[in-house]
Design a protein around this motif. Sequence first.
Motif, PDB file in Angstrom:
ATOM      1  N   GLY A   1      36.179  53.037  44.358  1.00  0.00           N
ATOM      2  CA  GLY A   1      36.169  51.670  44.873  1.00  0.00           C
ATOM      3  C   GLY A   1      37.176  51.427  45.983  1.00  0.00           C
ATOM      4  N   LYS A   2      37.243  52.361  46.912  1.00  0.00           N
ATOM      5  CA  LYS A   2      38.178  52.241  48.035  1.00  0.00           C
ATOM      6  C   LYS A   2      37.407  52.108  49.339  1.00  0.00           C
ATOM      7  CE  LYS A   2      41.534  52.784  45.227  1.00  0.00           C
ATOM      8  NZ  LYS A   2      42.464  51.729  44.936  1.00  0.00           N
ATOM      9  N   LEU A   3      38.038  51.480  50.282  1.00  0.00           N
ATOM     10  CA  LEU A   3      37.479  51.388  51.622  1.00  0.00           C
ATOM     11  C   LEU A   3      37.668  52.741  52.298  1.00  0.00           C
ATOM     12  CD1 LEU A   3      36.134  49.589  53.703  1.00  0.00           C
ATOM     13  CD2 LEU A   3      38.401  48.771  54.363  1.00  0.00           C
ATOM     14  N   LEU A   4      36.658  53.201  52.984  1.00  0.00           N
ATOM     15  CA  LEU A   4      36.672  54.509  53.623  1.00  0.00           C
ATOM     16  C   LEU A   4      36.690  54.364  55.137  1.00  0.00           C
ATOM     17  CD1 LEU A   4      36.292  57.636  53.543  1.00  0.00           C
ATOM     18  CD2 LEU A   4      33.816  57.195  53.436  1.00  0.00           C
TER      19      LEU A   4
ATOM     20  N   PRO B   1      27.274  52.193  52.792  1.00  0.00           N
ATOM     21  CA  PRO B   1      28.428  51.548  52.144  1.00  0.00           C
ATOM     22  C   PRO B   1      29.318  50.885  53.189  1.00  0.00           C
ATOM     23  CG  PRO B   1      28.794  53.899  52.326  1.00  0.00           C
ATOM     24  CD  PRO B   1      27.398  53.638  52.832  1.00  0.00           C
ATOM     25  N   GLU B   2      30.374  50.252  52.713  1.00  0.00           N
ATOM     26  CA  GLU B   2      31.348  49.620  53.600  1.00  0.00           C
ATOM     27  C   GLU B   2      32.267  50.710  54.163  1.00  0.00           C
ATOM     28  OE1 GLU B   2      31.256  46.526  54.462  1.00  0.00           O
ATOM     29  OE2 GLU B   2      29.795  45.834  52.988  1.00  0.00           O
TER      30      GLU B   2
ATOM     31  N   SER C   1      40.119  44.247  52.578  1.00  0.00           N
ATOM     32  CA  SER C   1      39.859  45.680  52.430  1.00  0.00           C
ATOM     33  C   SER C   1      39.708  46.051  50.956  1.00  0.00           C
ATOM     34  CB  SER C   1      40.958  46.515  53.096  1.00  0.00           C
ATOM     35  OG  SER C   1      42.193  46.341  52.448  1.00  0.00           O
ATOM     36  N   ILE C   2      40.451  45.391  50.087  1.00  0.00           N
ATOM     37  CA  ILE C   2      40.309  45.640  48.643  1.00  0.00           C
ATOM     38  C   ILE C   2      38.937  45.186  48.166  1.00  0.00           C
ATOM     39  CG2 ILE C   2      41.166  44.934  46.363  1.00  0.00           C
ATOM     40  CD1 ILE C   2      44.002  44.898  47.697  1.00  0.00           C
ATOM     41  N   GLU C   3      38.488  44.026  48.636  1.00  0.00           N
ATOM     42  CA  GLU C   3      37.157  43.524  48.267  1.00  0.00           C
ATOM     43  C   GLU C   3      36.052  44.456  48.775  1.00  0.00           C
ATOM     44  OE1 GLU C   3      36.289  41.061  46.164  1.00  0.00           O
ATOM     45  OE2 GLU C   3      38.449  41.030  45.787  1.00  0.00           O
ATOM     46  N   LEU C   4      36.183  44.950  49.999  1.00  0.00           N
ATOM     47  CA  LEU C   4      35.192  45.881  50.530  1.00  0.00           C
ATOM     48  C   LEU C   4      35.186  47.170  49.714  1.00  0.00           C
ATOM     49  CD1 LEU C   4      35.741  45.349  54.357  1.00  0.00           C
ATOM     50  CD2 LEU C   4      33.796  44.562  52.961  1.00  0.00           C
ATOM     51  N   GLY C   5      36.348  47.605  49.279  1.00  0.00           N
ATOM     52  CA  GLY C   5      36.425  48.788  48.417  1.00  0.00           C
ATOM     53  C   GLY C   5      35.684  48.577  47.108  1.00  0.00           C
ATOM     54  N   LYS C   6      35.819  47.405  46.530  1.00  0.00           N
ATOM     55  CA  LYS C   6      35.099  47.101  45.290  1.00  0.00           C
ATOM     56  C   LYS C   6      33.590  47.164  45.505  1.00  0.00           C
ATOM     57  CE  LYS C   6      38.761  44.257  43.318  1.00  0.00           C
ATOM     58  NZ  LYS C   6      39.197  42.895  42.971  1.00  0.00           N
TER      59      LYS C   6
END
Length: 126
Positions: free
Chosen positions: A48-51, A71-72, A96-101
């Motif tokens: 669940g991390k942003l890449l 994905p994001e 960025s945390i929300e995008l990771g989720k």
Amino acid sequence: EKHVLWLPKMKQKYIKEYVKKATVIVGEFTLINKIIWGSTGWEALAYGKLLMNYYDFKNNEFKELIGIEEPEILKVRKKEDVFEHLKWLSNNIESSIELGKKNELWFNKNNGIELAKKWIDLYNTE
């Protein structure tokens, strides 16, 4: 550079602890047409991390070729993109945390929870 943690080479089982704590995972910048990402990218998505990764797909091309929504990803096509993404990240940590989720949901939906478990088991082995 005070907010970047450069890691030495280490076994996968140790890397996962850093991945869990990271806000964004930087993947590969290999200039090969139409690759998606390597193992670092899959680990980022699974946790669940942003890449941030090299990305050569245009518009809707990913969905047309792969058959699923992308994905994001903080898409990198040139070195200036890295700087712009890091600048954005410094001002948008919560986003960025929300995008990771969203990436974790994407991973579970498009790779199946069972496949995700197999990746994590593989990740935990030496």
